[in-house]
Scaffold this motif. Sequence first.
Motif, short mmCIF file in Angstrom:
data_model
loop_
_atom_site.label_atom_id
_atom_site.label_comp_id
_atom_site.label_asym_id
_atom_site.label_seq_id
_atom_site.Cartn_x
_atom_site.Cartn_y
_atom_site.Cartn_z
N SER A 117 0.95 -1.31 -0.02
CA SER A 117 -0.03 0.02 0.02
C SER A 117 0.88 1.24 -0.14
O SER A 117 0.60 2.24 -0.79
CB SER A 117 -0.88 -0.10 1.20
OG SER A 117 -1.59 -1.30 1.26
N HIS A 146 1.17 4.30 -2.89
CA HIS A 146 0.96 5.72 -2.49
C HIS A 146 2.14 6.46 -2.65
O HIS A 146 2.00 7.68 -3.14
CB HIS A 146 0.67 5.74 -0.88
CG HIS A 146 0.39 7.10 -0.35
ND1 HIS A 146 0.96 7.82 0.84
CD2 HIS A 146 -0.54 8.01 -0.93
CE1 HIS A 146 0.16 8.81 1.02
NE2 HIS A 146 -0.17 9.24 0.13
N PRO A 174 -2.28 13.02 -2.94
CA PRO A 174 -3.07 11.69 -2.79
C PRO A 174 -2.95 11.33 -1.22
O PRO A 174 -1.86 11.53 -0.70
CB PRO A 174 -2.25 10.59 -3.89
CG PRO A 174 -1.62 11.81 -4.67
CD PRO A 174 -1.47 13.10 -3.85
N ASP A 194 -6.66 5.85 0.31
CA ASP A 194 -7.09 5.66 -1.14
C ASP A 194 -6.17 4.46 -1.81
O ASP A 194 -6.52 4.26 -2.72
CB ASP A 194 -7.15 6.67 -1.89
CG ASP A 194 -8.16 7.90 -1.56
OD1 ASP A 194 -9.26 7.39 -0.91
OD2 ASP A 194 -8.00 8.96 -1.83
N TYR A 195 -5.27 4.09 -1.04
CA TYR A 195 -4.28 3.25 -1.86
C TYR A 195 -4.20 1.92 -0.82
O TYR A 195 -3.17 1.14 -1.02
CB TYR A 195 -2.98 3.86 -2.01
CG TYR A 195 -2.98 4.93 -3.17
CD1 TYR A 195 -2.99 4.69 -4.35
CD2 TYR A 195 -3.37 6.24 -2.79
CE1 TYR A 195 -2.92 5.64 -5.38
CE2 TYR A 195 -3.57 7.32 -3.55
CZ TYR A 195 -3.38 7.00 -4.80
OH TYR A 195 -3.44 7.98 -5.79
N SER A 207 -6.68 -2.55 4.62
CA SER A 207 -8.19 -1.74 5.01
C SER A 207 -8.88 -2.70 6.01
O SER A 207 -9.53 -2.02 6.99
CB SER A 207 -8.91 -1.86 3.68
OG SER A 207 -10.06 -1.05 3.84
#
Length: 421
Positions: free
Chosen positions: A171, A175, A221, A225-226, A232
Amino acid sequence: MIQVPRGTADVLPGEIELWQYIENAARDICRRYNYAEIRTPVFEHTELFQRGVGETTDIVEKEMYTFTDRGDRSLTLRPEGTASTVRSYVENKMFGLANQPVKLYYIGQMFRYERPQAGRMRQFTQFGVEAIGSHDPAIDAETIALAMRLYEELGLKNLHVELNSLGDAESRQAHRDALVKHFTPHIAEFCADCQSRLARNPLRILDCKKDAGNELMKTAPVILDYLNEESSTYFEKVKQHLDNLGIAYNVNPNLVRGLDYYTHTAFEIMEHGIGAVSTICGGGRYNGLVEQVGGNDMPGIGFAMSIERVLLALKTQGIELPIQQGVECFVIGMGDEAESKAFQLLDQLRAGGLSADKDFMGRKMKAQLKAADRLQAKAVVIIGEDELARKAAMVKNMASGEQQEVPFDALIAHVQKICGK
């Protein structure tokens, strides 16, 4: 006159009791959460912090006190406690202990060369905890809960948790690539530090104070979101545990912390009304740090808080800690023989667990009674020639004003009763 170096301060009697109270409260709460104390050296090999904290961080690039010793070795006064604790964990093979995860805490001086201000000194005292060896998101919530409970028991209010996830290596790489793409076309608008960090560690650009107002910062960013599915899911479990504990938090996707070793959970505890310094605790997970300092791939999480900032927050909120100052008993001897006996009894009272003192300035009776008042003595023991002949002392209860003659062999028990022991 030689004065203390800039960014340092003497902690004097009358103030040190506040520090001791906070440190004792921290030790007690760590006992309840089953964290054991560790003490590491004040200085370490510079490489430890370069590898552990991160060469692109402000701490390593600008704030470390580094020197070369007589053996031509580069050493650094520790700027934070996690890297040293993890180094000790690896060196002392704590990963082999029967009880896992290894849960440790420390209280000690740290050193950073930065502009001194209220609650931020060049030498400061840090309390921190580290839990090494567990991937369980519940222990992330436990460390946050430990910090919050300590603050609550000290009486602090108006606190909230800022929470973010920095994800796993996959992740973070996604990013990172997005940040490079975002900043590259306009990197010339940024400071020299940000320009050098674009290729090395673009995440550190988000931590820059000089360029905080640049529009590209606002549209950069965000890591959330990544996050891949695993990261998650992990973050959701951390939040669920915090919800179950009743700990309120705000998800802040811009929270990145100032050290490179963080992965997954990152958090700060904020206090409203402290002024320019609003963060009073920070921490997070560091799953790659143990490996970076020479150990096996072991997960870890922790936090650190400055005692100075805790004191500032208490002062700002008008909270007075229940500090006991002075002594429980003051002993007065009138005449040479009585004075000699008073000195002997003073030692016996101390051996009986009482805080006690006497006059060492040759003052008169009235002045000694005033000294007892200033020391907030609960009991005053007076011995004159008559009392000495009867092998007894006159004991005055300073709260009630009651006076009673007490035999020497019953003196300790009587004073203990007055003092509630």
